[in-house]
Enzyme design. Structure first.
Site, PDB file in Angstrom:
ATOM      1  N   HIS A  51      18.943  47.785  80.399  1.00  0.00           N
ATOM      2  CA  HIS A  51      19.806  46.608  80.396  1.00  0.00           C
ATOM      3  C   HIS A  51      21.273  47.036  80.448  1.00  0.00           C
ATOM      4  CE1 HIS A  51      19.476  47.373  75.925  1.00  0.00           C
ATOM      5  NE2 HIS A  51      20.785  47.237  76.051  1.00  0.00           N
TER       6      HIS A  51
HETATM    7  P1  TYD Z   1      15.359  45.777  72.906  1.00  0.00           P
HETATM    8  O1  TYD Z   1      16.602  45.129  73.413  1.00  0.00           O
HETATM    9  O2  TYD Z   1      14.117  45.638  73.728  1.00  0.00           O
HETATM   10  O3  TYD Z   1      15.628  47.305  72.626  1.00  0.00           O
HETATM   11  P2  TYD Z   1      16.066  48.450  73.680  1.00  0.00           P
HETATM   12  O4  TYD Z   1      17.090  47.837  74.565  1.00  0.00           O
HETATM   13  O5  TYD Z   1      16.600  49.529  72.824  1.00  0.00           O
HETATM   14  O6  TYD Z   1      14.877  48.886  74.429  1.00  0.00           O
HETATM   15  O7  TYD Z   1      15.117  45.231  71.434  1.00  0.00           O
HETATM   16  C1  TYD Z   1      13.841  45.190  70.842  1.00  0.00           C
HETATM   17  C2  TYD Z   1      13.687  43.892  70.065  1.00  0.00           C
HETATM   18  O8  TYD Z   1      14.560  43.853  68.938  1.00  0.00           O
HETATM   19  C3  TYD Z   1      13.995  42.661  70.909  1.00  0.00           C
HETATM   20  O9  TYD Z   1      13.037  41.670  70.581  1.00  0.00           O
HETATM   21  C4  TYD Z   1      15.356  42.225  70.427  1.00  0.00           C
HETATM   22  C5  TYD Z   1      15.380  42.691  68.986  1.00  0.00           C
HETATM   23  N1  TYD Z   1      16.725  43.062  68.491  1.00  0.00           N
HETATM   24  C6  TYD Z   1      17.295  42.340  67.452  1.00  0.00           C
HETATM   25  O10 TYD Z   1      16.715  41.369  66.945  1.00  0.00           O
HETATM   26  N2  TYD Z   1      18.508  42.725  66.988  1.00  0.00           N
HETATM   27  C7  TYD Z   1      19.187  43.777  67.502  1.00  0.00           C
HETATM   28  O11 TYD Z   1      20.313  44.104  67.043  1.00  0.00           O
HETATM   29  C8  TYD Z   1      18.586  44.507  68.602  1.00  0.00           C
HETATM   30  C9  TYD Z   1      19.305  45.677  69.244  1.00  0.00           C
HETATM   31  C10 TYD Z   1      17.366  44.122  69.064  1.00  0.00           C
END
Ligand code: TYD
Length: 134
Positions: A51
């Site tokens: 992302h």
């Molecule tokens: P995700 O964005 O998929 O992680 P990455 O980009 O590192 O692969 O995040 C995983 C899950 O956690 C998603 O459901 C969103 C949630 N999340 C939060 O609730 N708070 C946060 O600060 C972050 C970073 C993620």
């Protein structure tokens, strides 16, 4: 904001008991800190991230173990190894990021400038490329 990534070196405060690094907003963390989260126990072979953010600024630090970031501004791609608690990767502006090669003991700490907001995410690479190159 223009895409900007930079590897920062943190000063280690050490004595005969061991080491300590302090992160302070607007000092060695170049934004006001609203959120801290950490990624750990990442399974072998996992690649995550995929992302970009519209406004969020982040500082990523491997406080244990190592992992690698792929950073892509829509034109140039680079891979940055984080393998020391005294290295911080600053990411600002529109930058696509993927994280991979997590060591078993990796704890990846992220210091962020905003609260969690799904609307700030660009999770589609095609949409990112259009925005990044427009
Ligand atoms: P995700 O964005 O998929 O992680 P990455 O980009 O590192 O692969 O995040 C995983 C899950 O956690 C998603 O459901 C969103 C949630 N999340 C939060 O609730 N708070 C946060 O600060 C972050 C970073 C993620």
């Amino acid at each position: 904001m223009k895409p900007h990534t930079e590897l920062l070196d943190f000063k280690t405060l050490g004595d005969d008991r061991g080491s300590l690094i302090a992160l302070e907003e607007n000092y060695n963390t170049p934004f006001a800190i609203k959120r801290v989260y950490y990624i750990f126990e990442t399974k072998s072979g996992v690649r995550r991230g995929y992302h970009a953010h519209k406004y969020l600024k982040q500082l990523a630090i491997c406080i244990s173990g190592s992992c690698t970031f792929l950073l892509d501004d829509g034109i140039t791609k680079k891979d940055i190894l984080l393998d020391s608690p005294n290295k911080g990767l600053l990411i600002e502006g529109l930058v696509w990021r993927e994280m991979y090669d997590f060591s078993e003991d990796c704890i990846l700490l992220i210091v962020a400038s905003e609260h969690f907001n799904e609307d700030d995410y660009i999770r589609d690479y095609g949409t990112f490329l259009k925005l990044a190159t427009s």
